[in-house]
Motif scaffolding. Structure first.
Motif, short mmCIF file in Angstrom:
data_model
loop_
_atom_site.label_atom_id
_atom_site.label_comp_id
_atom_site.label_asym_id
_atom_site.label_seq_id
_atom_site.Cartn_x
_atom_site.Cartn_y
_atom_site.Cartn_z
N LYS A 2 0.83 -1.19 0.00
CA LYS A 2 0.00 0.00 0.00
C LYS A 2 0.87 1.26 0.00
CE LYS A 2 -3.77 2.27 2.48
NZ LYS A 2 -4.68 2.22 3.65
N THR A 3 0.60 2.17 -0.92
CA THR A 3 1.36 3.41 -1.03
C THR A 3 0.42 4.60 -1.06
OG1 THR A 3 1.40 3.13 -3.44
CG2 THR A 3 3.33 2.37 -2.21
N ILE A 4 0.96 5.76 -0.69
CA ILE A 4 0.21 7.01 -0.65
C ILE A 4 0.92 7.99 -1.57
CG2 ILE A 4 -0.58 8.88 0.84
CD1 ILE A 4 0.11 6.62 3.11
N HIS A 5 0.20 8.51 -2.55
CA HIS A 5 0.82 9.37 -3.54
C HIS A 5 0.47 10.84 -3.30
CE1 HIS A 5 2.38 6.21 -6.30
NE2 HIS A 5 1.49 5.50 -5.63
N SER A 6 1.36 11.70 -3.74
CA SER A 6 1.22 13.14 -3.51
C SER A 6 0.36 13.80 -4.57
CB SER A 6 2.61 13.79 -3.50
OG SER A 6 2.52 15.18 -3.69
N THR A 16 8.12 9.74 -10.25
CA THR A 16 7.32 8.87 -9.39
C THR A 16 7.69 9.18 -7.95
OG1 THR A 16 7.12 7.09 -11.00
CG2 THR A 16 6.87 6.49 -8.68
N ALA A 17 6.70 9.41 -7.11
CA ALA A 17 6.94 9.74 -5.70
C ALA A 17 5.79 9.22 -4.85
CB ALA A 17 7.09 11.25 -5.52
N CYS A 18 6.12 8.61 -3.73
CA CYS A 18 5.07 8.12 -2.84
C CYS A 18 5.65 7.85 -1.46
CB CYS A 18 4.44 6.85 -3.39
SG CYS A 18 5.50 5.40 -3.29
N LEU A 103 15.48 7.36 -4.81
CA LEU A 103 15.99 7.76 -3.51
C LEU A 103 14.95 7.40 -2.46
CD1 LEU A 103 17.31 11.35 -4.38
CD2 LEU A 103 18.50 9.16 -4.61
N MET A 104 15.43 6.93 -1.31
CA MET A 104 14.50 6.50 -0.25
C MET A 104 14.88 7.12 1.09
SD MET A 104 13.59 2.64 1.16
CE MET A 104 12.37 2.28 -0.11
N GLY A 244 9.61 7.05 2.19
CA GLY A 244 9.28 7.91 1.07
C GLY A 244 10.23 7.55 -0.06
N VAL A 245 9.70 7.43 -1.26
CA VAL A 245 10.50 7.06 -2.43
C VAL A 245 10.23 8.04 -3.56
CG1 VAL A 245 11.03 5.24 -4.10
CG2 VAL A 245 10.27 4.63 -1.82
#
Length: 249
Positions: A2-6, A16-18, A103-104, A244-245
């Protein structure tokens, strides 16, 4: 996983960022289930599998991902193709303009921060707990992006991920005095004989001082929502890490 996107970063298809939650992985209690940290006592094979699940979902090569050995410092590292997944640098901020290098930043109450310069195509991932915020890791990262890549603060888009908020982050008077001495008294809340700190208030004030307007801050408190996120405090220090990635496609 499960991911949360901006919402703020969604207009940029080349990025890609989440942020992750604690759900959708394979780790067992107390790391259940999507722990992404190797240093917390979880089975390393399970952690690798969680990373593989995240990489598959977001569409990157897990071996190209760069995470950090976070030390609550103001150390910033510029990432290029010489870095590898198995040799994470000791720092609290990563910056790159290289495509296909995710990047994480990991956290379990601290604020994970994702930064995008859509003009210069530069990204950053920042770890900001109380110590990092007071040592200005965020404005120092922004300054480094300018020095190394010509990024202008006014062009940056910045997302603060899930973190512990002032409702739950109780501190002692020594830390409260340090916050006051550094000009962040507005981040403190007193209730009876207790004092609470909201780290995001410090971070947002730092961004305001730089006249950065494109900012999104997650309103989820990791301690209140420990059913959804790992929380160092709510889980009594024995827990996993969300992340965060961010990467340039």
């Amino acid at each position: 996983m499960k991911t949360i996107h901006s919402t703020l970063l969604s207009p940029y298809p080349h990025i890609t960022a989440c942020f992750t939650s604690r759900h959708g992985g394979v780790s067992i209690a107390p790391y259940h289930s999507a722990n992404l940290a190797f240093h917390v006592g979880d089975n390393p094979d399970d952690v690798v599998q969680n990373h593989d699940l995240l990489a598959a979902k977001l569409g990157f090569n897990r071996h190209s991902l760069i995470h950090m050995r976070q030390i609550h410092s103001d150390t910033i590292v510029i990432v290029d193709n010489s870095f590898t997944f198995d040799t994470p640098p000791e720092c609290d901020a990563l910056i790159t303009n290289c495509p296909q290098i995710p990047l994480m930043v990991m956290s379990a109450d601290c604020t994970g921060i994702l930064i995008v310069d859509p003009i210069k195509n530069v990204i950053a991932a920042v770890h900001a707990g109380r110590a990092g915020a007071l040592n200005k890791i965020l404005p120092k990262t922004i300054q480094k992006m300018g020095e190394e890549f010509g990024s202008l603060a006014k062009n940056l888009h910045i997302v603060l991920g899930p973190s512990i908020h002032g409702c739950c982050y109780e501190i002692n008077e020594t830390i409260a005095s340090e916050c006051t001495a550094k000009g962040y008294d507005s981040a403190l809340r007193r209730e009876d004989k207790k004092v609470f700190l909201d780290v995001n208030t410090i971070l947002l004030e730092q961004l305001k001082a730089l006249s950065i307007e494109n900012v999104e801050a997650c309103d989820h408190c990791t301690s209140c929502r420990c059913d959804e996120y790992f929380s160092y405090r709510a889980d009594q220090q024995h827990t996993g890490r969300i992340a965060g990635v961010i990467f340039l496609k």
